[in-house]
Design a protein around this motif. Structure first.
Motif, mmCIF file in Angstrom:
data_model
loop_
_atom_site.group_PDB
_atom_site.id
_atom_site.type_symbol
_atom_site.label_atom_id
_atom_site.label_comp_id
_atom_site.label_asym_id
_atom_site.label_seq_id
_atom_site.Cartn_x
_atom_site.Cartn_y
_atom_site.Cartn_z
ATOM 1 N N THR A 1 0.830 -1.204 0.000
ATOM 2 C CA THR A 1 0.000 0.000 0.000
ATOM 3 C C THR A 1 0.862 1.251 0.000
ATOM 4 O O THR A 1 0.585 2.207 -0.733
ATOM 5 N N CYS A 2 1.932 1.254 0.798
ATOM 6 C CA CYS A 2 2.871 2.390 0.790
ATOM 7 C C CYS A 2 3.454 2.596 -0.601
ATOM 8 O O CYS A 2 3.513 3.725 -1.101
ATOM 9 N N LEU A 3 3.894 1.505 -1.206
ATOM 10 C CA LEU A 3 4.485 1.608 -2.541
ATOM 11 C C LEU A 3 3.461 2.091 -3.560
ATOM 12 O O LEU A 3 3.784 2.905 -4.438
ATOM 13 N N ASP A 4 2.221 1.620 -3.445
ATOM 14 C CA ASP A 4 1.167 2.076 -4.348
ATOM 15 C C ASP A 4 0.952 3.580 -4.212
ATOM 16 O O ASP A 4 0.870 4.299 -5.217
ATOM 17 N N ARG A 5 0.874 4.060 -2.973
ATOM 18 C CA ARG A 5 0.691 5.500 -2.748
ATOM 19 C C ARG A 5 1.898 6.283 -3.286
ATOM 20 O O ARG A 5 1.746 7.333 -3.900
ATOM 21 N N PHE B 1 4.047 5.499 -5.692
ATOM 22 C CA PHE B 1 4.171 5.499 -7.145
ATOM 23 C C PHE B 1 2.957 6.067 -7.854
ATOM 24 O O PHE B 1 2.942 6.154 -9.082
ATOM 25 N N ASN B 2 1.942 6.460 -7.096
ATOM 26 C CA ASN B 2 0.732 7.022 -7.695
ATOM 27 C C ASN B 2 0.396 8.389 -7.113
ATOM 28 O O ASN B 2 -0.728 8.648 -6.697
ATOM 29 N N GLY B 3 1.384 9.258 -7.101
ATOM 30 C CA GLY B 3 1.137 10.656 -6.772
ATOM 31 C C GLY B 3 1.620 11.150 -5.427
ATOM 32 O O GLY B 3 1.550 12.343 -5.163
ATOM 33 N N LYS B 4 2.109 10.272 -4.556
ATOM 34 C CA LYS B 4 2.585 10.707 -3.242
ATOM 35 C C LYS B 4 3.989 10.139 -2.993
ATOM 36 O O LYS B 4 4.180 9.282 -2.125
ATOM 37 N N PRO B 5 4.978 10.608 -3.752
ATOM 38 C CA PRO B 5 6.323 10.006 -3.664
ATOM 39 C C PRO B 5 6.946 10.075 -2.276
ATOM 40 O O PRO B 5 7.754 9.216 -1.923
ATOM 41 N N ARG B 6 6.577 11.042 -1.455
ATOM 42 C CA ARG B 6 7.162 11.154 -0.116
ATOM 43 C C ARG B 6 6.726 10.004 0.807
ATOM 44 O O ARG B 6 7.357 9.743 1.820
ATOM 45 N N VAL B 7 5.689 9.283 0.418
ATOM 46 C CA VAL B 7 5.245 8.135 1.209
ATOM 47 C C VAL B 7 6.284 7.009 1.160
ATOM 48 O O VAL B 7 6.281 6.121 2.011
#
Length: 106
Positions: free
Chosen positions: A12-16, A18-24
């Motif tokens: 889920t972190c990686l999904d976030r 790579f889909n608009g929230k790179p700081r995650v």
């Protein structure tokens, strides 16, 4: 089960990230380290089947994931994102985050 839920959190972190929230991605790194520790703990446990345990086979992660794990992981990751306060251009400070389970790893 604990490994699988944390694996869902990592994905889920990686999904976030790579889909608009790179700081995650900053949340993904400690989760990766936690998974390493959990996998090592599993490997120290004999296989639950006595015949396999007698052969020296140990337990390992199953990587079984379903929608329920991802739903729980999404809520936890989104809460961690809010708690970390990821703002563009600001340094990343993860000190406010603690393991939700309260578990510690040696």
């Amino acid at each position: 089960m604990g490994f699988n839920s944390r694996y869902a959190a990592l994905l889920t972190c990686l999904d976030r990230a790579f889909n608009g929230k790179p700081r995650v991605m900053a949340l993904a790194v400690p989760t990766m380290l936690e998974l390493r520790d959990r996998a090592e703990q599993l490997h120290h446990n004999p296989h639950p089947d006595p015949a396999l345990a007698a052969l020296g086979i140990f337990a390992g992660p199953t990587f079984e994931l379903g929608r329920p794990q991802f739903d729980v992981a999404a809520q936890a990751v989104d809460a961690d994102i809010a708690l970390a306060g990821f703002e563009t251009g600001e340094p990343v400070d993860l000190s406010a985050l603690t393991p939700a389970t309260g578990e510690t790893f040696a």
